[in-house]
Write an enzyme that holds these catalytic residues in place. Structure first.
Site, PDB file in Angstrom:
ATOM      1  N   LYS A  26     -39.869 -86.020 -25.918  1.00 46.47           N
ATOM      2  CA  LYS A  26     -40.852 -86.898 -26.613  1.00 46.47           C
ATOM      3  C   LYS A  26     -41.258 -88.181 -25.979  1.00 46.47           C
ATOM      4  O   LYS A  26     -40.579 -88.348 -24.934  1.00 46.47           O
ATOM      5  CB  LYS A  26     -40.587 -86.885 -27.974  1.00 46.47           C
ATOM      6  CG  LYS A  26     -40.183 -85.681 -29.049  1.00 46.47           C
ATOM      7  CD  LYS A  26     -39.684 -85.987 -30.307  1.00 46.47           C
ATOM      8  CE  LYS A  26     -40.708 -86.391 -31.125  1.00 46.47           C
ATOM      9  NZ  LYS A  26     -41.556 -85.365 -31.696  1.00 46.47           N
ATOM     10  N   GLU A  42     -43.689 -83.235 -25.210  1.00 49.78           N
ATOM     11  CA  GLU A  42     -44.843 -83.344 -25.916  1.00 49.78           C
ATOM     12  C   GLU A  42     -45.732 -84.300 -25.043  1.00 49.78           C
ATOM     13  O   GLU A  42     -45.320 -85.231 -24.247  1.00 49.78           O
ATOM     14  CB  GLU A  42     -44.309 -84.269 -27.036  1.00 49.78           C
ATOM     15  CG  GLU A  42     -45.157 -85.064 -28.158  1.00 49.78           C
ATOM     16  CD  GLU A  42     -44.725 -85.954 -29.048  1.00 49.78           C
ATOM     17  OE1 GLU A  42     -44.210 -85.467 -29.982  1.00 49.78           O
ATOM     18  OE2 GLU A  42     -44.603 -87.043 -28.697  1.00 49.78           O
ATOM     19  N   ASP A  63     -49.757 -83.065 -29.062  1.00 49.79           N
ATOM     20  CA  ASP A  63     -49.457 -83.907 -30.096  1.00 49.79           C
ATOM     21  C   ASP A  63     -50.798 -84.699 -30.321  1.00 49.79           C
ATOM     22  O   ASP A  63     -51.366 -85.579 -29.849  1.00 49.79           O
ATOM     23  CB  ASP A  63     -48.333 -84.690 -29.819  1.00 49.79           C
ATOM     24  CG  ASP A  63     -48.026 -85.714 -30.971  1.00 49.79           C
ATOM     25  OD1 ASP A  63     -47.955 -85.008 -32.021  1.00 49.79           O
ATOM     26  OD2 ASP A  63     -47.888 -87.028 -30.735  1.00 49.79           O
TER      27      ASP A  63
END
Length: 288
Positions: A168, A198, A219
């Site tokens: 992430k 992500e 995202d």
């Protein structure tokens, strides 16, 4: 086994939840109802939805008192209407009332998650997009809540931090970039484990592709940007799966799916649901 081998841990959890609720004893029941009194409890739905947690409710009553007789009239995953009798429990009135609240709490919450999940699944009807949950679950209840998602027709994402690599934004910052993060992860994990990255832009999408990500999560991307990202990913690496996440609602999920993504993850399934209204009523003394 309803939870893929989780029953032993579930028993221990239920014992702990009962200790939290019952403490040194159910003073209300003990002070008002004679010892030895027996009843039949009727568990019924007060609104429509997808039922989930019948085996869990049974387990609660079994742990409270193995002599109780629990009879289920529906199975998890069934659509129920207002007034549907889900189950009965017969035996000691003290035992029924001691287990009532915990059994209902679990049954209501799991049914609420299954019901919400089914509405999202229905919104994707006719499309090949897979609906999955997230790790946004109630601490201590993840296995149950993910079971409820499956019962509602959804699928599970990773269960914890241990079963897949998800890189992430903070991992990217800490590692110094997408390429660095993916490279380090690939060098350490087993060949059977996937790496998901992500991304928030087309530039990051290209970086994730070049780094060799197995799954790319888009995202909070606008629909037009998402379509372009999917187009680029599928043109360059058709085997890479594409996931969409972030602020997914019933009003937006179909548009997101039509962008061509393979997977849509929805945190709302397990953190923003409404418990189904389910009640237990005593129906007089148990017949002998």
């Amino acid at each position: 086994m309803i939870l893929n081998g989780y029953n032993e841990a579930l028993v221990e959890s239920i014992r702990g939840w009962l200790r939290e609720d019952v403490g040194s004893g159910d003073v209300s029941t003990q002070s008002t109802i004679p010892a030895g009194h027996e009843s039949k409890g009727i568990i019924h739905a007060k609104q429509e939805g997808i039922v989930c947690g019948i085996p869990v409710a049974r387990l609660v009553f079994e742990i409270v008192d193995p002599a109780l007789v629990f009879t289920a009239y529906v199975q998890d995953g069934e659509r129920i209407s207002k007034g549907t009798v889900l189950a009965t429990v017969e035996g000691s009135t003290h035992s029924i009332l001691t287990g009532e609240r915990l059994a209902l709490n679990l049954l209501q919450r799991l049914s609420g998650i299954a019901t919400r999940t089914r509405t999202y699944v229905d919104a994707l009807e006719g499309l090949g997009t897979r609906l999955v949950d997230t790790r946004k679950t109630t601490p201590g209840h993840r296995m149950l809540e993910k079971y409820a998602v499956r019962t509602g027709g959804g699928h599970n994402h990773r269960f914890g931090l241990y079963d897949a690599v998800m890189i992430k934004d903070n991992h990217i910052k800490g590692a110094g970039g997408i390429a660095q993060a993916v490279g380090r992860a690939r060098a350490q994990i087993p060949h059977t484990m996937t790496i998901e990255v992500e991304v928030e832009s087309l530039e990051q999408t290209e970086e994730a592709l070049d780094a060799g990500a197995d799954i790319i999560m888009l995202d909070n991307m606008p629909a037009d940007l998402m379509r372009e990202a999917v187009k680029r990913i599928k043109a360059k690496a058709p085997h890479v799966r594409v996931e969409a996440s972030g602020n997914v609602t019933l009003n937006t999920i179909r548009t997101i799916a039509e962008s061509g993504v393979d997977i849509i993850s929805v945190g709302r399934l397990t953190y923003s649901f409404e418990s189904l209204d389910i009640s237990l009523d005593l129906n007089g003394k148990k017949e002998r």
